[in-house]
Design a protein around this motif. Structure first.
Motif, PDB file in Angstrom:
ATOM      1  N   GLU A 214       0.843  -1.209   0.000  1.00  0.00           N
ATOM      2  CA  GLU A 214       0.000   0.000   0.000  1.00  0.00           C
ATOM      3  C   GLU A 214       0.872   1.252   0.000  1.00  0.00           C
ATOM      4  O   GLU A 214       0.821   2.058   0.931  1.00  0.00           O
ATOM      5  CB  GLU A 214      -0.948  -0.013   1.214  1.00  0.00           C
ATOM      6  N   ASP A 215       1.713   1.406  -1.028  1.00  0.00           N
ATOM      7  CA  ASP A 215       2.625   2.555  -1.104  1.00  0.00           C
ATOM      8  C   ASP A 215       3.571   2.595   0.072  1.00  0.00           C
ATOM      9  O   ASP A 215       3.932   3.679   0.555  1.00  0.00           O
ATOM     10  CB  ASP A 215       1.853   3.880  -1.142  1.00  0.00           C
ATOM     11  N   ASN A 216       3.925   1.442   0.598  1.00  0.00           N
ATOM     12  CA  ASN A 216       4.807   1.301   1.764  1.00  0.00           C
ATOM     13  C   ASN A 216       4.183   1.838   3.045  1.00  0.00           C
ATOM     14  O   ASN A 216       4.875   2.008   4.046  1.00  0.00           O
ATOM     15  CB  ASN A 216       6.165   1.990   1.561  1.00  0.00           C
ATOM     16  N   MET A 217       2.896   2.125   3.011  1.00  0.00           N
ATOM     17  CA  MET A 217       2.254   2.682   4.209  1.00  0.00           C
ATOM     18  C   MET A 217       1.999   1.608   5.251  1.00  0.00           C
ATOM     19  O   MET A 217       2.062   1.864   6.453  1.00  0.00           O
ATOM     20  CB  MET A 217       0.907   3.339   3.843  1.00  0.00           C
ATOM     21  N   THR A 218       1.696   0.388   4.791  1.00  0.00           N
ATOM     22  CA  THR A 218       1.244  -0.662   5.702  1.00  0.00           C
ATOM     23  C   THR A 218       1.934  -1.972   5.359  1.00  0.00           C
ATOM     24  O   THR A 218       2.134  -2.279   4.184  1.00  0.00           O
ATOM     25  CB  THR A 218      -0.291  -0.808   5.589  1.00  0.00           C
ATOM     26  N   MET A 219       2.290  -2.703   6.403  1.00  0.00           N
ATOM     27  CA  MET A 219       2.946  -3.981   6.150  1.00  0.00           C
ATOM     28  C   MET A 219       1.905  -5.077   6.015  1.00  0.00           C
ATOM     29  O   MET A 219       0.910  -5.085   6.747  1.00  0.00           O
ATOM     30  CB  MET A 219       3.911  -4.273   7.294  1.00  0.00           C
ATOM     31  N   HIS A 220       2.147  -5.979   5.057  1.00  0.00           N
ATOM     32  CA  HIS A 220       1.261  -7.133   4.903  1.00  0.00           C
ATOM     33  C   HIS A 220       1.992  -8.366   5.405  1.00  0.00           C
ATOM     34  O   HIS A 220       3.202  -8.514   5.215  1.00  0.00           O
ATOM     35  CB  HIS A 220       0.867  -7.334   3.435  1.00  0.00           C
TER      36      HIS A 220
ATOM     37  N   GLN B  64       4.140   3.198   7.804  1.00  0.00           N
ATOM     38  CA  GLN B  64       5.270   3.274   6.854  1.00  0.00           C
ATOM     39  C   GLN B  64       6.504   2.537   7.353  1.00  0.00           C
ATOM     40  O   GLN B  64       7.601   3.081   7.375  1.00  0.00           O
ATOM     41  CB  GLN B  64       5.654   4.724   6.606  1.00  0.00           C
ATOM     42  N   TYR B  65       6.341   1.322   7.773  1.00  0.00           N
ATOM     43  CA  TYR B  65       7.494   0.531   8.204  1.00  0.00           C
ATOM     44  C   TYR B  65       7.990  -0.312   7.036  1.00  0.00           C
ATOM     45  O   TYR B  65       7.220  -0.826   6.244  1.00  0.00           O
ATOM     46  CB  TYR B  65       7.121  -0.403   9.353  1.00  0.00           C
ATOM     47  N   GLU B  66       9.311  -0.459   6.972  1.00  0.00           N
ATOM     48  CA  GLU B  66       9.871  -1.379   5.984  1.00  0.00           C
ATOM     49  C   GLU B  66      11.072  -2.088   6.579  1.00  0.00           C
ATOM     50  O   GLU B  66      11.296  -2.043   7.782  1.00  0.00           O
ATOM     51  CB  GLU B  66      10.182  -0.669   4.665  1.00  0.00           C
ATOM     52  N   ALA B  67      11.834  -2.777   5.732  1.00  0.00           N
ATOM     53  CA  ALA B  67      13.029  -3.508   6.166  1.00  0.00           C
ATOM     54  C   ALA B  67      12.751  -4.464   7.328  1.00  0.00           C
ATOM     55  O   ALA B  67      13.429  -4.419   8.359  1.00  0.00           O
ATOM     56  CB  ALA B  67      14.136  -2.512   6.529  1.00  0.00           C
ATOM     57  N   PRO B  68      11.751  -5.340   7.216  1.00  0.00           N
ATOM     58  CA  PRO B  68      11.420  -6.216   8.341  1.00  0.00           C
ATOM     59  C   PRO B  68      12.492  -7.270   8.609  1.00  0.00           C
ATOM     60  O   PRO B  68      13.087  -7.813   7.676  1.00  0.00           O
ATOM     61  CB  PRO B  68      10.117  -6.899   7.890  1.00  0.00           C
TER      62      PRO B  68
END
Ligand code: GAL
Length: 593
Positions: A198-204, A227-231
């Protein structure tokens, strides 16, 4: 090898007084001292080389462990361009042997996007093994090579861990965008895929099929809108721990550590895991993997990338031990370190209770550092068997009151007017200590002489921070844990990560900063700031209604409540803005006589 280790060799050359050989030896010694590779330490942020001497090219990587080897998979880059996935292996996390490319760009570009042709972008590769099919499965972020708009995953498979991996398919999980990603296999063998969507807004977060080759329709959204990434995900007994970054491209930002006991349920965001200088950039790194280090119960390593945005190939690596002993996962900074650090990190365990005659160490709750003796001073130090202080706790007969004798000596922890030292045993009150157990299983340690409590100078958490005694106020509730060296003693344990010990796990979940409490007492405006998860100063700014700054303060409330008093704010309306861990919390307050 150290220079000390080379001394006999140098002496030999000295006897021959062959100056040429001597300088050659000195050169070798100097080269060994360089932070290069295989030098017995992990040198963060410097160029690492493999055992052939070539630069290690494995970015956005992940690990897989099998038969005594860690396999490190990562993006192989040629400058900015992506060129397949590299694989290295190591037995000790320091010396890496290149096994070449696990996934090699092959074939032509196809309109269906079902290809791994040269020029495609492959990022953040992670490998897991499927016990059901016996195959190794690689998941990675896939882009067509033009930009980041395709937002797909690539799934590839191999019969051997090092590959060659061949493409199974590329896809959008359940039709949704998927950029930064990782896979995680739970203890029951269920596979999970985490990805920024979702445009990097939400993690799936999706459960994988049994063969790990496709995401199922069983998926959920986590950290919605954050807007979390790099899990990077790890699990200790029943608790899952995730490291994440914010979303600022190649530029580093404050990271987040979050925990949950239900992967698909609510996550508890504990804020930035970093506590030392440069925390606001996660020590100039972005998470990529959380590795379980073999041979220990509680040893995990954070893996991050220090990106070079103008030449990704030369980006370096930041690996750090995850501090876990207090029950709150966090990261301290080390320029360099040796994985043997896990020996003590793992061996020092929390005692279930204090028993007369047992030998314990005192562990600072905020720093996860042990009370040690350095240059005759009592201070907090990084784990060091030679300097940490083991105390024999001797009950005094008074409730919760002990004398702490240095193990192997006849000196005792002794209170003076402001400090603490080790002194020969006497029967005075200066050598008695009251240990009051708190709800988090840590103790307030006080001297019955004057009620002062054991604390650390300037609320420091640094390596070498000196111990001191301070008056007991609301703002200073330094706490210490009663831990023991499990290599020497077999006492009942109370691990914060024990499956059985729900209270310990709750500690983790409750470690949250809370809203400031503002009151008007005795003609003074008072702001109370509760404990912070950030372990860094909380900024408090007071504005009047015209927006003018009335006062600016910075408080550490790492061990309790910090109280700020504003006697000049007698009446009127003020706005208090509290910034904790980069998160502003504002509220309006009315102050009246
Ligand atoms: C970051 C991401 C990296 C890379 C980069 C490109 O947000 O974590 O893996 O995709 O963006 O700008």
């Amino acid at each position: 090898m150290t220079t000390a280790g080379l001394r006999p060799l140098m002496d030999m050359f000295m006897i021959k007084t062959n100056k040429f050989f001597l300088s050659a030896v000195i050169l070798v010694v100097a080269a060994l001292g360089q932070p290069a590779y295989g030098a017995g330490r992990i040198y963060n942020g410097s160029a690492w080389r493999d055992t052939d001497g070539n630069a290690i090219n494995a970015h956005g990587g992940g690990m897989y462990y099998e038969n005594g080897y860690y396999y490190w998979f990562g993006e192989n880059r040629r400058g900015m361009r992506s060129y397949g996935v590299s694989v290295y292996r190591s037995e000790d996390l320091m010396n890496w042997e290149s096994l070449g490319l696990a996934l090699t760009p092959t074939g032509d570009k196809k309109n269906t996007l079902q290809d791994i042709a040269e020029g495609r972008t492959i990022e953040r590769p992670k490998v897991i093994k499927c016990e059901k099919t016996g195959k190794y499965v690689m998941w990675a972020h896939w882009e067509d090579g033009n930009d980041y708009s395709k937002a797909r995953v690539m799934i590839a498979q191999a019969d051997k861990v090092e590959g060659p991996y061949s493409l199974v398919r590329t896809l959008r999980p359940n039709g949704a965008e998927s950029r930064d990603q990782t896979v995680f296999v739970d203890s029951d063998g269920t596979g999970y895929h985490f990805s920024s969507s979702e445009d990097n807004m939400t993690m799936h977060l999706a459960v994988l099929s049994d063969d790990y080759l496709i995401p199922t329709e069983n998926w959920t959204r986590i950290f919605a809108g954050k807007q979390y990434e790099a899990p990077a995900i790890m699990k200790i007994n029943g608790t899952y721990i995730g490291f994440f970054s914010g979303c600022t491209g190649w530029r580093p930002n404050p990271g987040h550590v979050a925990t949950t006991r239900n992967l698909m349920g609510e996550w508890n965001d504990l804020g930035n895991p970093c506590v030392d200088a440069n925390a606001e950039t996660t020590y100039t790194s972005q998470p990529t993997y959380a590795l379980k280090v073999e041979g220990y119960d509680y040893a995990y390593m954070y893996m991050g990338d220090r990106w070079n945005s103008s030449n990704v190939e030369t980006s370096t690596y930041v690996w750090l031990p995850v501090m876990l002993r207090t029950g709150v996962p966090f990261l301290r900074w080390f320029d360099s370190w040796n994985p043997s650090m896990f020996e003590t990190l793992d061996a020092i365990r929390r005692a279930e209770s204090i028993s007369d005659g047992n030998t314990y160490v005192l562990l600072s709750r905020m720093a996860d550092r042990i009370v040690s003796l350095n240059d005759n001073k009592l201070c907090l130090l990084d784990d060091d068997d030679a300097r940490m202080l083991n105390f024999v706790f001797e009950a005094t007969g008074e409730s919760d009151t002990y004398k702490l004798r240095r193990d192997g000596g006849d000196d005792y922890l002794t209170a003076s007017s402001s400090g603490v030292s080790l002194q020969p045993g006497d029967d005075t009150v200066s050598q008695k200590w009251v240990l009051e157990r708190q709800s988090d299983n840590f103790y307030i340690v006080s001297s019955p002489k004057d009620g002062k409590i054991l604390s650390v100078r300037d609320a420091s958490m640094a390596n070498g921070a000196e111990l001191e005694l301070i008056p007991r106020t609301g703002a200073s509730k330094a706490r210490f844990g009663v831990y023991f060296d499990s290599r020497r003693f077999d006492y009942p344990e109370n691990s914060p990560w024990g499956e059985r010990n729900s209270s310990g796990v709750e500690n983790v979940l409750n470690e949250r900063s809370s809203m400031p409490v503002i009151s008007y007492e005795n003609g003074k405006l008072i702001v109370r700031v509760e404990e912070s998860a950030s372990r860094r100063p909380i900024a408090v700014t007071l504005y009047d209604l015209g927006g003018r700054v009335v006062a600016v303060d910075s408080v550490m409330a790492v061990d309790g409540t910090a109280v700020l008093e504003y006697p000049s704010c007698r009446s009127g309306m003020y706005i208090v803005k509290v910034v904790d861990n980069g998160q502003p919390v504002s509220m309006k307050i009315a102050v009246s006589k």
